[in-house]
Design a protein around this motif. Structure first.
Motif, PDB file in Angstrom:
ATOM      1  N   ALA A  84      44.414  44.667  23.891  1.00 20.46           N
ATOM      2  CA  ALA A  84      43.031  45.094  23.673  1.00 20.46           C
ATOM      3  C   ALA A  84      42.346  45.414  25.004  1.00 20.46           C
ATOM      4  CB  ALA A  84      42.265  44.017  22.915  1.00 20.46           C
ATOM      5  N   PHE A  85      42.572  44.593  26.030  1.00 16.53           N
ATOM      6  CA  PHE A  85      42.006  44.872  27.346  1.00 16.53           C
ATOM      7  C   PHE A  85      42.573  46.181  27.897  1.00 16.53           C
ATOM      8  CE2 PHE A  85      39.529  41.371  29.473  1.00 16.53           C
ATOM      9  CZ  PHE A  85      39.179  40.735  28.307  1.00 16.53           C
ATOM     10  N   ARG A  86      43.870  46.403  27.701  1.00 17.95           N
ATOM     11  CA  ARG A  86      44.483  47.648  28.163  1.00 17.95           C
ATOM     12  C   ARG A  86      43.907  48.856  27.418  1.00 17.95           C
ATOM     13  NH1 ARG A  86      48.026  46.216  31.694  1.00 17.95           N
ATOM     14  NH2 ARG A  86      48.997  44.175  31.558  1.00 17.95           N
ATOM     15  N   GLU A  87      43.673  48.694  26.114  1.00 17.16           N
ATOM     16  CA  GLU A  87      43.066  49.768  25.318  1.00 17.16           C
ATOM     17  C   GLU A  87      41.649  50.073  25.802  1.00 17.16           C
ATOM     18  OE1 GLU A  87      44.030  51.858  22.659  1.00 17.16           O
ATOM     19  OE2 GLU A  87      46.021  51.218  23.326  1.00 17.16           O
ATOM     20  N   ALA A  88      40.894  49.019  26.136  1.00 19.96           N
ATOM     21  CA  ALA A  88      39.534  49.212  26.642  1.00 19.96           C
ATOM     22  C   ALA A  88      39.561  50.002  27.951  1.00 19.96           C
ATOM     23  CB  ALA A  88      38.847  47.864  26.837  1.00 19.96           C
ATOM     24  N   LEU A  89      40.466  49.643  28.844  1.00 20.10           N
ATOM     25  CA  LEU A  89      40.585  50.366  30.107  1.00 20.10           C
ATOM     26  C   LEU A  89      41.007  51.814  29.863  1.00 20.10           C
ATOM     27  CD1 LEU A  89      40.527  50.495  33.170  1.00 20.10           C
ATOM     28  CD2 LEU A  89      42.843  49.511  33.178  1.00 20.10           C
ATOM     29  N   THR A  90      41.937  52.023  28.964  1.00 19.19           N
ATOM     30  CA  THR A  90      42.376  53.385  28.629  1.00 19.19           C
ATOM     31  C   THR A  90      41.219  54.214  28.076  1.00 19.19           C
ATOM     32  OG1 THR A  90      44.647  52.673  28.244  1.00 19.19           O
ATOM     33  CG2 THR A  90      43.958  54.736  27.180  1.00 19.19           C
ATOM     34  N   ALA A  91      40.407  53.620  27.207  1.00 21.16           N
ATOM     35  CA  ALA A  91      39.262  54.333  26.634  1.00 21.16           C
ATOM     36  C   ALA A  91      38.262  54.731  27.717  1.00 21.16           C
ATOM     37  CB  ALA A  91      38.589  53.476  25.566  1.00 21.16           C
ATOM     38  N   ILE A  92      38.054  53.857  28.692  1.00 25.81           N
ATOM     39  CA  ILE A  92      37.147  54.187  29.801  1.00 25.81           C
ATOM     40  C   ILE A  92      37.742  55.295  30.657  1.00 25.81           C
ATOM     41  CG2 ILE A  92      36.087  53.304  31.924  1.00 25.81           C
ATOM     42  CD1 ILE A  92      35.838  50.583  30.411  1.00 25.81           C
ATOM     43  N   VAL A 146      32.592  42.308  42.771  1.00 26.37           N
ATOM     44  CA  VAL A 146      33.203  41.867  41.520  1.00 26.37           C
ATOM     45  C   VAL A 146      34.516  42.613  41.291  1.00 26.37           C
ATOM     46  CG1 VAL A 146      31.944  43.568  40.125  1.00 26.37           C
ATOM     47  CG2 VAL A 146      32.773  41.497  39.064  1.00 26.37           C
ATOM     48  N   CYS A 147      35.464  41.958  40.646  1.00 30.14           N
ATOM     49  CA  CYS A 147      36.708  42.618  40.227  1.00 30.14           C
ATOM     50  C   CYS A 147      36.471  43.180  38.826  1.00 30.14           C
ATOM     51  CB  CYS A 147      37.868  41.619  40.198  1.00 30.14           C
ATOM     52  SG  CYS A 147      38.345  41.003  41.798  1.00 30.14           S
ATOM     53  N   PRO A 148      36.285  44.485  38.701  1.00 33.58           N
ATOM     54  CA  PRO A 148      36.021  45.060  37.386  1.00 33.58           C
ATOM     55  C   PRO A 148      37.292  45.173  36.543  1.00 33.58           C
ATOM     56  CG  PRO A 148      36.140  46.810  38.998  1.00 33.58           C
ATOM     57  CD  PRO A 148      36.290  45.500  39.749  1.00 33.58           C
ATOM     58  N   LEU A 149      37.118  45.514  35.304  1.00 30.50           N
ATOM     59  CA  LEU A 149      38.225  45.722  34.371  1.00 30.50           C
ATOM     60  C   LEU A 149      39.263  46.669  34.973  1.00 30.50           C
ATOM     61  CD1 LEU A 149      39.275  45.227  31.440  1.00 30.50           C
ATOM     62  CD2 LEU A 149      37.969  47.260  30.776  1.00 30.50           C
ATOM     63  N   VAL A 194      33.483  46.800  25.256  1.00 32.49           N
ATOM     64  CA  VAL A 194      33.215  45.857  24.164  1.00 32.49           C
ATOM     65  C   VAL A 194      33.625  46.434  22.822  1.00 32.49           C
ATOM     66  CG1 VAL A 194      31.351  44.742  22.848  1.00 32.49           C
ATOM     67  CG2 VAL A 194      31.425  44.537  25.339  1.00 32.49           C
ATOM     68  N   GLU A 195      33.192  47.629  22.531  1.00 31.47           N
ATOM     69  CA  GLU A 195      33.503  48.240  21.236  1.00 31.47           C
ATOM     70  C   GLU A 195      35.012  48.386  21.048  1.00 31.47           C
ATOM     71  OE1 GLU A 195      31.280  48.904  18.819  1.00 31.47           O
ATOM     72  OE2 GLU A 195      29.586  48.280  20.058  1.00 31.47           O
ATOM     73  N   THR A 196      35.716  48.788  22.093  1.00 32.68           N
ATOM     74  CA  THR A 196      37.159  48.997  21.998  1.00 32.68           C
ATOM     75  C   THR A 196      37.907  47.687  21.792  1.00 32.68           C
ATOM     76  OG1 THR A 196      37.003  50.965  23.400  1.00 32.68           O
ATOM     77  CG2 THR A 196      39.182  49.965  23.145  1.00 32.68           C
ATOM     78  N   VAL A 197      37.581  46.661  22.582  1.00 29.64           N
ATOM     79  CA  VAL A 197      38.314  45.405  22.480  1.00 29.64           C
ATOM     80  C   VAL A 197      38.080  44.747  21.118  1.00 29.64           C
ATOM     81  CG1 VAL A 197      36.682  43.719  23.499  1.00 29.64           C
ATOM     82  CG2 VAL A 197      39.106  43.482  23.903  1.00 29.64           C
ATOM     83  N   VAL A 198      36.864  44.793  20.615  1.00 30.54           N
ATOM     84  CA  VAL A 198      36.584  44.185  19.304  1.00 30.54           C
ATOM     85  C   VAL A 198      37.301  44.952  18.198  1.00 30.54           C
ATOM     86  CG1 VAL A 198      34.775  43.724  17.597  1.00 30.54           C
ATOM     87  CG2 VAL A 198      34.424  43.081  19.989  1.00 30.54           C
ATOM     88  N   GLN A 200      32.740  55.061  38.340  1.00 28.40           N
ATOM     89  CA  GLN A 200      31.360  55.221  37.867  1.00 28.40           C
ATOM     90  C   GLN A 200      31.130  54.506  36.530  1.00 28.40           C
ATOM     91  OE1 GLN A 200      29.117  56.320  39.939  1.00 28.40           O
ATOM     92  NE2 GLN A 200      30.820  56.673  41.345  1.00 28.40           N
ATOM     93  N   TYR A 201      32.212  54.081  35.870  1.00 25.65           N
ATOM     94  CA  TYR A 201      32.145  53.368  34.591  1.00 25.65           C
ATOM     95  C   TYR A 201      32.521  51.895  34.737  1.00 25.65           C
ATOM     96  CZ  TYR A 201      31.844  57.994  32.481  1.00 25.65           C
ATOM     97  OH  TYR A 201      31.447  59.249  32.126  1.00 25.65           O
ATOM     98  N   ASP A 202      32.580  51.395  35.964  1.00 28.41           N
ATOM     99  CA  ASP A 202      33.035  50.027  36.193  1.00 28.41           C
ATOM    100  C   ASP A 202      32.227  48.994  35.402  1.00 28.41           C
ATOM    101  OD1 ASP A 202      35.256  50.358  37.746  1.00 28.41           O
ATOM    102  OD2 ASP A 202      34.248  49.956  39.658  1.00 28.41           O
ATOM    103  N   THR A 203      32.966  48.035  34.848  1.00 32.15           N
ATOM    104  CA  THR A 203      32.369  46.986  34.036  1.00 32.15           C
ATOM    105  C   THR A 203      33.238  45.737  34.084  1.00 32.15           C
ATOM    106  OG1 THR A 203      31.497  46.456  31.837  1.00 32.15           O
ATOM    107  CG2 THR A 203      33.536  47.733  31.901  1.00 32.15           C
ATOM    108  N   THR A 204      32.615  44.616  33.790  1.00 30.48           N
ATOM    109  CA  THR A 204      33.360  43.390  33.542  1.00 30.48           C
ATOM    110  C   THR A 204      33.657  43.349  32.046  1.00 30.48           C
ATOM    111  OG1 THR A 204      31.407  42.044  33.049  1.00 30.48           O
ATOM    112  CG2 THR A 204      32.062  42.233  35.378  1.00 30.48           C
ATOM    113  N   LEU A 205      34.484  42.410  31.625  1.00 31.04           N
ATOM    114  CA  LEU A 205      34.749  42.223  30.198  1.00 31.04           C
ATOM    115  C   LEU A 205      35.235  40.800  29.970  1.00 31.04           C
ATOM    116  CD1 LEU A 205      35.013  43.356  27.302  1.00 31.04           C
ATOM    117  CD2 LEU A 205      37.334  44.102  27.911  1.00 31.04           C
ATOM    118  N   THR A 206      34.572  40.122  29.053  1.00 31.54           N
ATOM    119  CA  THR A 206      34.983  38.781  28.644  1.00 31.54           C
ATOM    120  C   THR A 206      35.000  38.763  27.128  1.00 31.54           C
ATOM    121  OG1 THR A 206      33.995  37.804  30.621  1.00 31.54           O
ATOM    122  CG2 THR A 206      34.436  36.317  28.782  1.00 31.54           C
ATOM    123  N   CYS A 207      36.083  38.227  26.563  1.00 36.61           N
ATOM    124  CA  CYS A 207      36.257  38.255  25.113  1.00 36.61           C
ATOM    125  C   CYS A 207      36.867  36.943  24.646  1.00 36.61           C
ATOM    126  CB  CYS A 207      37.175  39.421  24.759  1.00 36.61           C
ATOM    127  SG  CYS A 207      37.455  39.630  23.002  1.00 36.61           S
TER     128      CYS A 207
END
Length: 188
Positions: free
Chosen positions: A89-97, A159-162, A62-66, A110-117
């Motif tokens: 932005a989604f690619r940047e969020a994945l890179t940050a994770i 679920v299909c995570p980011l 969330v912080e990265t995409v925003v 271990q950091y799997d998450t969904t993301l909706t923006c």
């Protein structure tokens, strides 16, 4: 919601009943901000329950995409440039994770998450979606419509995570007066 030229927004992330019962942390994170004179951005993420660092992954996403969208929105604000920016932005969020997982020497799962923006200007919505949450809009006639569909694994349950990089970046083409971003606990 759009109110005569002014966006009214609110958001919350709270522990669900099962999290309270089991003493687990809230794995959701959200953020809503005004980007410029035209656009607002909202993002929600829900850490995948089986991942032990899921709440960290959700916050990073969330912080990265925003922040990426705030820093990179182009002056023309065209649909094409906004969609391109959202994908980046989604690619940047994945890179940050991925970088966080490398630093901690843990598996990225271990950091799997969904993301909706969503980018919203009081009239139109440009969105990115990955996972089992979703977006609901209210149109100018007062009708609600689900914009996204949950992204589930081949088994129909997981679920299909980011991390799976199956996100959708799109524009909702009808005029709307309100947008709601939800994690699966409410969307379902």
């Amino acid at each position: 919601m759009w109110d005569g030229g002014k966006v009214i927004s609110y958001g919350f992330s709270i522990q669900g009943k099962n999290h309270l019962k089991n003493g687990t942390v809230c794995q959701d994170h959200h953020k809503i901000e005004k980007i410029n004179d035209k656009w607002y951005i909202a993002a929600v993420a829900d850490g995948v329950g089986s991942a032990c660092k899921a709440e960290i992954g959700a916050k990073i996403a969330v912080e990265t995409v925003v922040e990426f969208c705030k820093q990179n929105i182009e002056a023309d604000n065209s649909v094409t440039s906004c969609k391109c920016m959202m994908d980046k932005a989604f690619r940047e969020a994945l890179t940050a994770i991925k970088q966080k997982a490398e630093v901690t020497q843990e598996d990225i799962m271990q950091y799997d998450t969904t993301l909706t923006c969503g980018l919203y200007d009081g009239n139109q919505l440009i969105y990115g979606h990955s996972g089992d949450g979703g977006i609901i809009v209210i149109n100018t006639e007062g009708n609600f419509e689900c914009v996204t569909k949950p992204q589930k694994g081949i088994d129909g349950i997981s679920v299909c995570p980011l991390r799976d990089e199956q996100w959708i970046i799109e524009r909702y083409k009808q005029k709307i007066v309100g947008v709601l971003l939800l994690t699966d606990g409410l969307y379902d």
